[in-house]
Design a protein around this motif. Structure first.
Motif, PDB file in Angstrom:
ATOM      1  N   UNK A  71      52.051  -4.039   1.086  1.00 43.35           N
ATOM      2  CA  UNK A  71      51.513  -5.309   1.582  1.00 43.35           C
ATOM      3  C   UNK A  71      51.162  -6.253   0.442  1.00 43.35           C
ATOM      4  N   UNK A  72      50.641  -5.718  -0.652  1.00 42.63           N
ATOM      5  CA  UNK A  72      50.119  -6.557  -1.730  1.00 42.63           C
ATOM      6  C   UNK A  72      51.161  -7.462  -2.380  1.00 42.63           C
ATOM      7  N   UNK A  73      52.338  -6.951  -2.786  1.00 41.75           N
ATOM      8  CA  UNK A  73      53.314  -7.862  -3.402  1.00 41.75           C
ATOM      9  C   UNK A  73      53.753  -8.991  -2.477  1.00 41.75           C
ATOM     10  N   UNK A  74      53.926  -8.687  -1.200  1.00 44.38           N
ATOM     11  CA  UNK A  74      54.348  -9.730  -0.266  1.00 44.38           C
ATOM     12  C   UNK A  74      53.278 -10.810  -0.124  1.00 44.38           C
ATOM     13  N   UNK A  75      52.036 -10.393   0.045  1.00 42.19           N
ATOM     14  CA  UNK A  75      50.973 -11.371   0.233  1.00 42.19           C
ATOM     15  C   UNK A  75      50.712 -12.130  -1.064  1.00 42.19           C
ATOM     16  N   UNK A  76      50.851 -11.439  -2.222  1.00 38.79           N
ATOM     17  CA  UNK A  76      50.680 -12.119  -3.499  1.00 38.79           C
ATOM     18  C   UNK A  76      51.715 -13.207  -3.713  1.00 38.79           C
ATOM     19  N   UNK A  77      52.975 -12.918  -3.343  1.00 35.58           N
ATOM     20  CA  UNK A  77      54.036 -13.915  -3.475  1.00 35.58           C
ATOM     21  C   UNK A  77      53.789 -15.104  -2.554  1.00 35.58           C
ATOM     22  N   UNK A  78      53.323 -14.848  -1.348  1.00 27.63           N
ATOM     23  CA  UNK A  78      53.013 -15.939  -0.418  1.00 27.63           C
ATOM     24  C   UNK A  78      51.891 -16.818  -0.953  1.00 27.63           C
ATOM     25  N   UNK A  79      50.882 -16.201  -1.549  1.00 26.04           N
ATOM     26  CA  UNK A  79      49.779 -16.974  -2.114  1.00 26.04           C
ATOM     27  C   UNK A  79      50.272 -17.923  -3.204  1.00 26.04           C
ATOM     28  N   UNK A  80      51.145 -17.416  -4.071  1.00 27.13           N
ATOM     29  CA  UNK A  80      51.630 -18.244  -5.170  1.00 27.13           C
ATOM     30  C   UNK A  80      52.430 -19.443  -4.690  1.00 27.13           C
ATOM     31  N   UNK A  81      53.009 -19.373  -3.481  1.00 23.02           N
ATOM     32  CA  UNK A  81      53.801 -20.469  -2.931  1.00 23.02           C
ATOM     33  C   UNK A  81      53.005 -21.331  -1.961  1.00 23.02           C
ATOM     34  N   UNK A  82      51.729 -21.036  -1.790  1.00 22.14           N
ATOM     35  CA  UNK A  82      50.893 -21.796  -0.864  1.00 22.14           C
ATOM     36  C   UNK A  82      50.423 -23.093  -1.519  1.00 22.14           C
ATOM     37  N   UNK A  83      50.547 -24.198  -0.801  1.00 22.64           N
ATOM     38  CA  UNK A  83      50.024 -25.483  -1.282  1.00 22.64           C
ATOM     39  C   UNK A  83      49.384 -26.187  -0.100  1.00 22.64           C
ATOM     40  N   UNK A  84      48.082 -26.345  -0.129  1.00 20.63           N
ATOM     41  CA  UNK A  84      47.352 -27.007   0.945  1.00 20.63           C
ATOM     42  C   UNK A  84      46.405 -28.040   0.343  1.00 20.63           C
ATOM     43  N   UNK A 221      59.444 -23.722  -5.569  1.00 22.92           N
ATOM     44  CA  UNK A 221      58.459 -22.697  -5.235  1.00 22.92           C
ATOM     45  C   UNK A 221      59.067 -21.719  -4.227  1.00 22.92           C
ATOM     46  N   UNK A 222      60.036 -20.949  -4.690  1.00 30.48           N
ATOM     47  CA  UNK A 222      60.689 -19.955  -3.845  1.00 30.48           C
ATOM     48  C   UNK A 222      60.441 -18.579  -4.437  1.00 30.48           C
ATOM     49  N   UNK A 223      60.752 -17.562  -3.650  1.00 29.05           N
ATOM     50  CA  UNK A 223      60.551 -16.188  -4.106  1.00 29.05           C
ATOM     51  C   UNK A 223      61.823 -15.394  -3.894  1.00 29.05           C
ATOM     52  N   UNK A 224      62.245 -14.669  -4.924  1.00 28.73           N
ATOM     53  CA  UNK A 224      63.290 -13.679  -4.727  1.00 28.73           C
ATOM     54  C   UNK A 224      62.920 -12.435  -5.519  1.00 28.73           C
ATOM     55  N   UNK A 371      48.698  -9.882  -9.839  1.00 26.98           N
ATOM     56  CA  UNK A 371      47.512  -9.142  -9.417  1.00 26.98           C
ATOM     57  C   UNK A 371      47.833  -8.160  -8.300  1.00 26.98           C
ATOM     58  N   UNK A 372      48.856  -8.467  -7.492  1.00 28.03           N
ATOM     59  CA  UNK A 372      49.290  -7.512  -6.479  1.00 28.03           C
ATOM     60  C   UNK A 372      49.808  -6.230  -7.126  1.00 28.03           C
ATOM     61  N   UNK A 373      50.449  -6.373  -8.277  1.00 30.55           N
ATOM     62  CA  UNK A 373      50.957  -5.189  -8.975  1.00 30.55           C
ATOM     63  C   UNK A 373      49.823  -4.264  -9.402  1.00 30.55           C
TER      64      UNK A 373
END
Length: 459
Positions: A71-84, A221-224, A371-373
């Motif tokens: 769960x951590x790597x996925x949520x960490x990647x989403x956080x890095x691409x979040x802009x609000x 701001x993409x993730x692969x 940090x997810x790592x």
């Protein structure tokens, strides 16, 4: 783009005001309390009071932590691409708080007949919430503290504030005249309500008073998966991940059996067992700022290596103290806790430094992913420690039930579990930093290049 509370200013060159650092760090209070409860009190609560077997409790914690790792790597990647409009990491702290409250309620107030399935379900919920909040909080810190030394200071205070919350939990027997004793089955629901009340208060202080500075967008701001692998295979990150795993396994092997060890092997009652954690955890209030200051003088990885050697020495002394000697044991616990407080503080600060190097190369914010790592290694360590030690205790004949009479051989097996693993693992963690290359001079050059590029992008 920056997202700041009204009236707050995110400093660029100087350090954050202490009041701002403390407000930001307040989220660490419920995080530390829940980590303490999950690592020390809840395993015993479900095994000794609720009546689930040691093997089943160990299996439940292991299954959940292994699932949670992905769960951590996925949520960490989403956080890095979040802009609000309110920032990148702030919304995640807000979103994780109510989920953490729900999980705490269910775990501290299980219904009659709750079994292994119930435990697994609500452990999944609470660990997901803890991942969201702790990842967002740690990554947020790397954006508000950008210099090599300022990161040691901010992460040191984050740890110290969390320690204050954990110490408050451990002082409940004294503060309530013995009516609430963490570790005692009848007191756990009350402990749960205290945790639930602390979560919204601490979250409000953090999200309303702390600044958040979002780095300018320099790439899509993409993730692969290639980005994840490129970050993972960096020599500095490999060292940090391996060291963090070993440093988690060390103290983690003692946390799950702490109540058993000090109650049955050292002959302390449950109130004394809780109080003995006060000097161990409370030592972080002094230790975290001291290790942060030492890191500013000698470098982070050199300071961490010294802390691991000191931990091995003091853990050995603690084990040699005869049973029943409360004051001597308390002093030993303080010494061990003082050295252990360096581990999380310095590793997290070093991860932020590596994050700067990756952002300079890739042009993308990867703090949440990094940090997810390292939080994944913490979870692997916790899963391994509980999943191995509980079955071993069962094999040597140790009975975890309330008021059980254990044989001398069972107590000896308990003592051996508590003695050897922490010292070995912690020394391995320290050895990972021989030849570590990210020092203050190298990081200063990286920050100078980043700042120049950010200013050009803003202009």
């Amino acid at each position: 783009m920056s997202a700041l509370p009204q009236g707050a200013v995110a400093p660029r060159g100087g350090g954050l005001p202490l009041t701002t650092v403390l407000a930001f760090s307040s989220t660490g209070i419920p995080l530390a309390v829940m980590a303490l409860a999950l690592g020390v009190f809840l395993p015993r609560y479900f095994a000794g009071h609720i009546g689930i077997s040691l093997v089943a409790v160990g299996a439940a914690f292991t299954i959940v932590r292994l699932i949670d790792i992905a769960f951590d790597p996925m949520i960490g990647a989403l956080m890095d691409r979040t802009r609000t409009p309110i920032g990148r990491y702030r919304p995640w702290v807000i979103a994780g708080a109510p989920v953490m409250m729900l999980g705490a309620y269910k775990l501290f107030n299980p219904p009659a007949g709750a079994g292994e399935v119930y435990l697994i379900v609500w452990l999944l919920v609470i660990y997901a919430a803890l991942s969201i909040v702790s990842l967002a909080h740690a990554a947020w810190a790397s954006s508000i503290a950008t210099s090599y030394d300022e990161r040691s200071r901010v992460y040191g205070w984050m740890h110290a504030v969390g320690v204050a919350g954990a110490v408050g939990l451990l002082l409940l027997p004294a503060l309530t005249g013995g009516r609430i004793e963490p570790g005692s089955g009848g007191s756990m629901p009350a402990v749960g309500w205290i945790v639930i009340a602390a979560i919204p208060l601490a979250t409000a202080l953090c999200v309303l008073l702390a600044p958040e500075r979002v780095a300018p967008r320099n790439a899509a701001e993409t993730f692969d998966l290639r980005e994840y692998w490129q970050a993972l295979k960096r020599p500095e990150m490999i060292r940090l991940i391996l060291a963090d795993l070993a440093l988690a396994l060390g103290p983690g092997t003692t946390a799950a059996i702490y109540v058993f060890f000090f109650h049955d092997a050292k002959a302390f009652n449950y109130a004394q067992v809780s109080i003995l954690l006060v000097p161990f955890i409370g030592a972080g209030l002094l230790g975290a700022p001291v290790w942060a200051r030492l890191a500013q003088r000698f470098g982070k990885h050199q300071t961490l290596m010294g802390a691991t050697v000191a931990y091995a020495v003091f853990q050995t002394i603690l084990m040699a103290i005869p049973k029943g000697l409360f004051l001597s044991t308390a002093l030993g616990m303080f010494a061990v806790g003082f050295t252990a407080s360096a581990f999380v503080v310095l590793v997290r600060a070093m991860v932020a430094d590596v994050g700067d190097a990756i952002r300079l190369e890739q042009g993308k914010e990867q703090a949440g992913l990094l940090y997810a790592m390292v939080t994944s290694t913490q979870k692997v360590g916790a899963a391994i420690s509980v999943g191995i030690i509980f079955p071993v205790l069962s094999l040597v004949g140790y009975n975890a039930a309330d008021n059980a009479n254990n044989t001398a051989d069972a107590i000896f097996g308990l003592e051996m579990c508590y003695l050897f693993a922490p010292i070995i693992f912690v020394l391995i963690g320290g050895a990972c930093f021989f030849g570590y290359g990210m020092n203050a001079e190298k990081h200063a050059a990286i920050r100078a290049a980043l700042d120049a590029r950010d200013q050009a992008a803003t202009a």
